[in-house]
Design an enzyme around this catalytic site. Structure first.
Site, PDB file in Angstrom:
ATOM      1  N   PHE A   1       0.823  -1.226   0.000  1.00  0.00           N
ATOM      2  CA  PHE A   1       0.000   0.000   0.000  1.00  0.00           C
ATOM      3  C   PHE A   1       0.856   1.274   0.000  1.00  0.00           C
ATOM      4  O   PHE A   1       0.858   2.053  -0.962  1.00  0.00           O
ATOM      5  CB  PHE A   1      -0.942  -0.066   1.209  1.00  0.00           C
TER       6      PHE A   1
ATOM      7  N   ALA B   1       7.242  -5.244   5.261  1.00  0.00           N
ATOM      8  CA  ALA B   1       6.880  -5.758   6.583  1.00  0.00           C
ATOM      9  C   ALA B   1       5.603  -6.570   6.465  1.00  0.00           C
ATOM     10  O   ALA B   1       4.856  -6.441   5.496  1.00  0.00           O
ATOM     11  CB  ALA B   1       6.651  -4.593   7.558  1.00  0.00           C
TER      12      ALA B   1
ATOM     13  N   THR C   1       5.989   2.747  12.922  1.00  0.00           N
ATOM     14  CA  THR C   1       4.596   3.003  13.281  1.00  0.00           C
ATOM     15  C   THR C   1       4.457   3.621  14.667  1.00  0.00           C
ATOM     16  O   THR C   1       5.322   3.418  15.534  1.00  0.00           O
ATOM     17  CB  THR C   1       3.821   1.664  13.248  1.00  0.00           C
ATOM     18  N   ASP C   2       3.353   4.320  14.884  1.00  0.00           N
ATOM     19  CA  ASP C   2       3.061   4.856  16.219  1.00  0.00           C
ATOM     20  C   ASP C   2       2.691   3.743  17.205  1.00  0.00           C
ATOM     21  O   ASP C   2       2.685   3.952  18.417  1.00  0.00           O
ATOM     22  CB  ASP C   2       1.941   5.908  16.156  1.00  0.00           C
ATOM     23  N   GLU C   3       2.384   2.542  16.674  1.00  0.00           N
ATOM     24  CA  GLU C   3       1.947   1.457  17.565  1.00  0.00           C
ATOM     25  C   GLU C   3       3.052   0.999  18.521  1.00  0.00           C
ATOM     26  O   GLU C   3       2.758   0.356  19.525  1.00  0.00           O
ATOM     27  CB  GLU C   3       1.452   0.252  16.748  1.00  0.00           C
TER      28      GLU C   3
ATOM     29  N   TYR D   1       2.610  -7.633  16.223  1.00  0.00           N
ATOM     30  CA  TYR D   1       3.015  -6.706  15.155  1.00  0.00           C
ATOM     31  C   TYR D   1       3.833  -5.542  15.714  1.00  0.00           C
ATOM     32  O   TYR D   1       4.956  -5.276  15.262  1.00  0.00           O
ATOM     33  CB  TYR D   1       1.789  -6.174  14.402  1.00  0.00           C
ATOM     34  N   SER D   2       3.276  -4.851  16.710  1.00  0.00           N
ATOM     35  CA  SER D   2       3.978  -3.653  17.188  1.00  0.00           C
ATOM     36  C   SER D   2       5.277  -4.026  17.905  1.00  0.00           C
ATOM     37  O   SER D   2       6.260  -3.273  17.842  1.00  0.00           O
ATOM     38  CB  SER D   2       3.078  -2.785  18.059  1.00  0.00           C
TER      39      SER D   2
ATOM     40  N   SER E   1       7.214  -6.474  17.011  1.00  0.00           N
ATOM     41  CA  SER E   1       8.213  -6.735  15.958  1.00  0.00           C
ATOM     42  C   SER E   1       8.689  -5.420  15.330  1.00  0.00           C
ATOM     43  O   SER E   1       9.870  -5.277  15.007  1.00  0.00           O
ATOM     44  CB  SER E   1       7.661  -7.695  14.906  1.00  0.00           C
ATOM     45  N   LYS E   2       7.800  -4.451  15.178  1.00  0.00           N
ATOM     46  CA  LYS E   2       8.227  -3.144  14.637  1.00  0.00           C
ATOM     47  C   LYS E   2       9.130  -2.425  15.652  1.00  0.00           C
ATOM     48  O   LYS E   2      10.106  -1.782  15.268  1.00  0.00           O
ATOM     49  CB  LYS E   2       7.014  -2.270  14.300  1.00  0.00           C
TER      50      LYS E   2
ATOM     51  N   LYS F   1      -7.921  -3.633   6.017  1.00  0.00           N
ATOM     52  CA  LYS F   1      -7.784  -2.538   6.984  1.00  0.00           C
ATOM     53  C   LYS F   1      -9.096  -1.740   7.034  1.00  0.00           C
ATOM     54  O   LYS F   1      -9.858  -1.721   6.061  1.00  0.00           O
ATOM     55  CB  LYS F   1      -6.615  -1.625   6.592  1.00  0.00           C
TER      56      LYS F   1
ATOM     57  N   PRO G   1      -8.306  -8.972  20.409  1.00  0.00           N
ATOM     58  CA  PRO G   1      -7.624  -9.151  21.696  1.00  0.00           C
ATOM     59  C   PRO G   1      -6.534  -8.088  21.894  1.00  0.00           C
ATOM     60  O   PRO G   1      -5.790  -7.769  20.956  1.00  0.00           O
ATOM     61  CB  PRO G   1      -6.976 -10.538  21.576  1.00  0.00           C
TER      62      PRO G   1
ATOM     63  N   HIS H   1      -6.757  -4.945  22.163  1.00  0.00           N
ATOM     64  CA  HIS H   1      -7.001  -3.797  21.265  1.00  0.00           C
ATOM     65  C   HIS H   1      -6.527  -2.477  21.894  1.00  0.00           C
ATOM     66  O   HIS H   1      -7.033  -2.066  22.938  1.00  0.00           O
ATOM     67  CB  HIS H   1      -8.511  -3.747  21.003  1.00  0.00           C
TER      68      HIS H   1
END
Ligand code: NAD
Ligand code: DAU
Length: 337
Positions: free
Chosen positions: A12, A82, A124-126, A151-152, A154-155, A190, A276, A278
């Site tokens: 994307f 990613a 990312t901001d996550e 995910y976050s 790993s980032k 998304k 989960p 969230h």
């Protein structure tokens, strides 16, 4: 005339970035290195595939030989590749650790070996965790890391490695930690493209939990311009947070805006089981990139959202091919038939 290696350019943001760069820096050459996972789609770049300044190279960032080969002669790396979807990371975390952590480390090694002039890492901001609802708190460049999904996490690992290579080996790096992007070529797993395309298909829009979760929404072209500004004038070794919103808009409000633009009623909303762990709220303080580099979004959320809806209306084949392909199994497994 720089040679730019874009990893994950068939996804994307990467494909939007390649369009942006070829338009704004027509003398540079771009090599798009991508494994073409479920999220990679060369249709995103069909209009530039014959551009002599653009080359696609199939490859996997976790493969050191392929990465070493593609890194030869590269001036600038812009690293997007990613695994990017939080829900998938909850189901299968291993691929996230492999690509996002190990893949980034392999790229960093090759960038060092081939003396690239800049390694720009798109994060990312996550990585900063979650903020409470109804607070004025925002993430900024000094916020402590507190990732809460595979995910976050790993980032976050990849961000730490990028900084470690700068500190330890002197690799010239920059990092952007950005908010939720939206716009053309956004994979319909998304929230925003899922909502628009479900409405176009006459399906309900699935909203997790109470729908009161808040994201900071960044139009993808504004994000590409922010990366351009960091590459041109950003300070080596620095991180820049890129958000866009000036006030909170929760997921339900986002969906209601989309329904209104598309002339539909709130009856199209369906509340479904929550994600989960969230994260409640993200909000970014983008003062640093604004003050130091003069970046700001070119339009407000409502304007970009309407433009995004138009794009999905005008590009039905693009998203229908995805929704009728492999993604259909994921959708049925995740949301039920
Ligand atoms: P995406 O999932 O749409 O695209 C990812 C691309 O990376 C795909 O083309 C895929 O084929 C490729 N890829 C995956 N594994 C690879 C591997 N091992 N080797 C080579 N290529 C591989 O992702 P996106 O939404 O465009 O996100 C791009 C980057 O921006 C990611 O690093 C993501 O963490 C970050 N980011 C995204 C958002 C967002 O809202 N989408 C926000 C903040 C940060
Ligand atoms: O904040 C940046 C991050 O934004 C990026 O790092 C990620 O790569 C990107 O996927 C995105 O993560 P989110 O989890 O925030 O995006 P997503 O579109 O999956 O979800 C946005 C919000 O909408 C979130 O609160 C979950 C909710 N949601 C999502 C889906 C898919 C729903 O309510 N229903 C849904 O069906």
């Amino acid at each position: 005339m720089a040679k730019i290696l874009v990893t994950g350019g068939a996804g994307f943001i990467g494909s939007n970035f390649i369009h942006y760069w070829l338009t704004n820096h027509p003398n540079d050459t771009i090599v798009n290195f991508d494994k073409l996972t479920y999220a990679g789609n060369l249709e995103n770049l069909a209009d530039v595939e014959k551009n002599p300044q653009y080359l696609f190279m199939y490859g996997d960032i976790t493969n050191p030989e392929m990465v070493d080969n593609v890194m030869k002669g590269v001036d600038i790396v812009v690293h997007f590749a990613a695994e990017s979807h939080v829900d998938r990371s909850i189901k299968e975390p291993a691929a996230f650790v492999k690509t996002n952590v190990l893949g980034t480390q392999i790229l960093l090694d090759a960038a060092l070996k081939h003396s690239v002039k800049r390694f720009h890492h798109v994060s990312t901001d996550e990585v900063f965790g979650a903020l409470p609802l109804n607070s004025s708190e925002k993430f900024n460049e000094n916020t402590a890391y507190d990732p809460r999904s595979p995910y976050s996490a790993s980032k976050a690992g990849s961000d730490h490695l990028v900084r470690a290579y700068a500190e330890t080996y002197g690799l010239p790096i920059t990092i952007t930690n950005c908010a939720n992007n939206y716009g053309p070529y956004h994979f319909p797993e998304k929230l925003i493209p899922l909502a628009i395309t479900n409405i176009l298909e006459g399906k309900k829009v699935p909203v997790y939990g109470d729908g009161l979760y808040v994201r900071d929404w960044l139009y993808v072209e504004d994000h590409c311009r922010a990366i351009d500004m960091v590459l041109s004038n950003g300070k080596i070794g620095e991180t820049y947070c890129v958000g866009s919103m000036t006030q909170d808009v929760n997921n339900l409000e986002v969906i209601k805006k989309i329904l209104k633009i598309m002339g539909k009623t709130e009856g199209e909303i369906e509340f479904v089981k929550d994600r989960p762990g969230h994260d409640r709220r993200y909000a970014i303080d983008w003062t640093k990139i604004h003050n130091e580099l003069g970046w700001e979004p070119m339009a407000d959320f409502d304007t970009w959202l309407a433009k995004t809806v138009d794009w999905y209306k005008e590009n039905t084949k693009w998203w229908q091919d995805i929704k009728n392909g492999e993604y259909k199994n994921y959708y049925e497994e995740h949301y039920g038939k």
